[in-house]
Design a protein around this motif. Structure first.
Motif, mmCIF file in Angstrom:
data_model
loop_
_atom_site.group_PDB
_atom_site.id
_atom_site.type_symbol
_atom_site.label_atom_id
_atom_site.label_comp_id
_atom_site.label_asym_id
_atom_site.label_seq_id
_atom_site.Cartn_x
_atom_site.Cartn_y
_atom_site.Cartn_z
ATOM 1 N N LEU A 122 -3.165 -2.754 -2.608
ATOM 2 C CA LEU A 122 -3.980 -2.590 -1.408
ATOM 3 C C LEU A 122 -5.192 -3.515 -1.434
ATOM 4 C CD1 LEU A 122 -3.904 1.282 -0.963
ATOM 5 C CD2 LEU A 122 -2.961 -0.412 0.611
ATOM 6 N N TRP A 123 -5.822 -3.660 -2.591
ATOM 7 C CA TRP A 123 -6.980 -4.530 -2.753
ATOM 8 C C TRP A 123 -6.592 -5.985 -2.499
ATOM 9 C CZ3 TRP A 123 -7.818 -7.582 -7.431
ATOM 10 C CH2 TRP A 123 -9.049 -8.222 -7.459
ATOM 11 N N LEU A 124 -5.465 -6.411 -3.059
ATOM 12 C CA LEU A 124 -5.014 -7.787 -2.864
ATOM 13 C C LEU A 124 -4.639 -8.058 -1.407
ATOM 14 C CD1 LEU A 124 -2.869 -8.312 -6.084
ATOM 15 C CD2 LEU A 124 -5.061 -9.375 -5.532
ATOM 16 N N LEU A 125 -3.948 -7.110 -0.764
ATOM 17 C CA LEU A 125 -3.597 -7.280 0.646
ATOM 18 C C LEU A 125 -4.844 -7.380 1.526
ATOM 19 C CD1 LEU A 125 -0.578 -4.843 1.131
ATOM 20 C CD2 LEU A 125 -0.553 -7.332 1.302
ATOM 21 N N GLY A 126 -5.827 -6.538 1.253
ATOM 22 C CA GLY A 126 -7.068 -6.579 2.023
ATOM 23 C C GLY A 126 -7.798 -7.900 1.843
ATOM 24 N N LEU A 165 1.385 1.874 2.372
ATOM 25 C CA LEU A 165 0.865 2.085 1.012
ATOM 26 C C LEU A 165 -0.302 3.061 1.016
ATOM 27 C CD1 LEU A 165 1.038 -1.471 -0.568
ATOM 28 C CD2 LEU A 165 2.258 0.565 -1.314
ATOM 29 N N SER A 166 -1.144 2.972 2.037
ATOM 30 C CA SER A 166 -2.267 3.912 2.126
ATOM 31 C C SER A 166 -1.764 5.339 2.314
ATOM 32 C CB SER A 166 -3.186 3.535 3.288
ATOM 33 O OG SER A 166 -3.716 2.256 3.100
ATOM 34 N N LEU A 167 -0.782 5.504 3.175
ATOM 35 C CA LEU A 167 -0.190 6.828 3.392
ATOM 36 C C LEU A 167 0.438 7.352 2.095
ATOM 37 C CD1 LEU A 167 0.533 9.064 5.392
ATOM 38 C CD2 LEU A 167 2.611 7.789 5.918
ATOM 39 N N PHE A 168 1.168 6.492 1.399
ATOM 40 C CA PHE A 168 1.760 6.875 0.111
ATOM 41 C C PHE A 168 0.673 7.317 -0.871
ATOM 42 C CE2 PHE A 168 2.631 5.529 -4.262
ATOM 43 C CZ PHE A 168 3.701 6.361 -4.550
ATOM 44 N N PHE A 169 -0.420 6.561 -0.931
ATOM 45 C CA PHE A 169 -1.513 6.866 -1.848
ATOM 46 C C PHE A 169 -2.055 8.274 -1.598
ATOM 47 C CE2 PHE A 169 -6.101 6.955 -2.637
ATOM 48 C CZ PHE A 169 -6.139 6.652 -3.980
ATOM 49 N N PHE A 170 -2.371 8.585 -0.338
ATOM 50 C CA PHE A 170 -2.962 9.887 -0.041
ATOM 51 C C PHE A 170 -1.972 11.033 -0.221
ATOM 52 C CE2 PHE A 170 -6.078 7.202 2.196
ATOM 53 C CZ PHE A 170 -7.206 7.633 1.509
ATOM 54 N N LEU A 171 -0.732 10.814 0.157
ATOM 55 C CA LEU A 171 0.272 11.847 -0.078
ATOM 56 C C LEU A 171 0.495 12.071 -1.569
ATOM 57 C CD1 LEU A 171 2.903 11.019 2.679
ATOM 58 C CD2 LEU A 171 1.325 12.972 2.594
ATOM 59 N N TYR A 172 0.496 11.006 -2.330
ATOM 60 C CA TYR A 172 0.699 11.093 -3.774
ATOM 61 C C TYR A 172 -0.416 11.885 -4.451
ATOM 62 C CZ TYR A 172 1.369 9.560 -8.604
ATOM 63 O OH TYR A 172 1.562 9.527 -9.953
ATOM 64 N N ILE A 173 -1.674 11.550 -4.120
ATOM 65 C CA ILE A 173 -2.775 12.252 -4.797
ATOM 66 C C ILE A 173 -2.909 13.695 -4.334
ATOM 67 C CG2 ILE A 173 -4.072 10.157 -5.294
ATOM 68 C CD1 ILE A 173 -5.959 10.871 -3.013
ATOM 69 N N LYS A 174 -2.410 14.010 -3.128
ATOM 70 C CA LYS A 174 -2.542 15.379 -2.631
ATOM 71 C C LYS A 174 -1.349 16.262 -3.006
ATOM 72 C CE LYS A 174 -4.489 18.676 -0.383
ATOM 73 N NZ LYS A 174 -5.580 19.386 -0.982
ATOM 74 N N LEU A 175 -0.134 15.711 -2.972
ATOM 75 C CA LEU A 175 1.050 16.554 -3.082
ATOM 76 C C LEU A 175 1.707 16.569 -4.459
ATOM 77 C CD1 LEU A 175 2.713 15.698 0.345
ATOM 78 C CD2 LEU A 175 1.249 17.638 -0.216
ATOM 79 N N VAL A 176 1.578 15.509 -5.221
ATOM 80 C CA VAL A 176 2.264 15.446 -6.518
ATOM 81 C C VAL A 176 1.490 16.280 -7.532
ATOM 82 C CG1 VAL A 176 3.005 13.909 -8.382
ATOM 83 C CG2 VAL A 176 3.231 13.192 -6.008
#
Length: 94
Positions: free
Chosen positions: A35-39, A7-18
């Motif tokens: 991510l907050w709930l999992l943490g 999910l973290s990887l998806f988040f960073f790829l999403y904000i950078k590439l989309v």
């Protein structure tokens, strides 16, 4: 791959590439909430389970080390976030 890492990887790829035209605030906000709930779940589980897995005389030391490692992890996470923001965007302000 671990769900949290994925999910973290998806988040960073999403904000950078989309592109801006296809970004969804609801989607990325949902990812942040998950991510907050999992943490929180992982931290709470560790705080409950860790003292019961060590000898009775080491419970205090185990609790202290757990709290210390949790705080260090937050500090390192903030440093990594600042460095990542600088690498991705050229500044840390946004």
């Amino acid at each position: 791959m671990d769900t949290h890492v994925g999910l973290s990887l998806f988040f960073f790829l999403y904000i950078k590439l989309v592109t801006l035209k296809f970004k969804s605030d609801i989607l990325i906000s949902s990812v942040v909430i998950v991510l907050w709930l999992l943490g929180g779940y992982i931290n709470t589980s560790s705080n409950i389970l860790a003292p019961s897995l060590v000898d009775t005389e080491l419970v205090g030391r185990a609790s202290a080390l757990l709290a210390l490692s949790f705080q260090v992890a937050h500090f390192v996470g903030l440093l990594l976030a600042v460095m990542l923001a600088y690498v991705l965007y050229g500044d840390i302000v946004g």
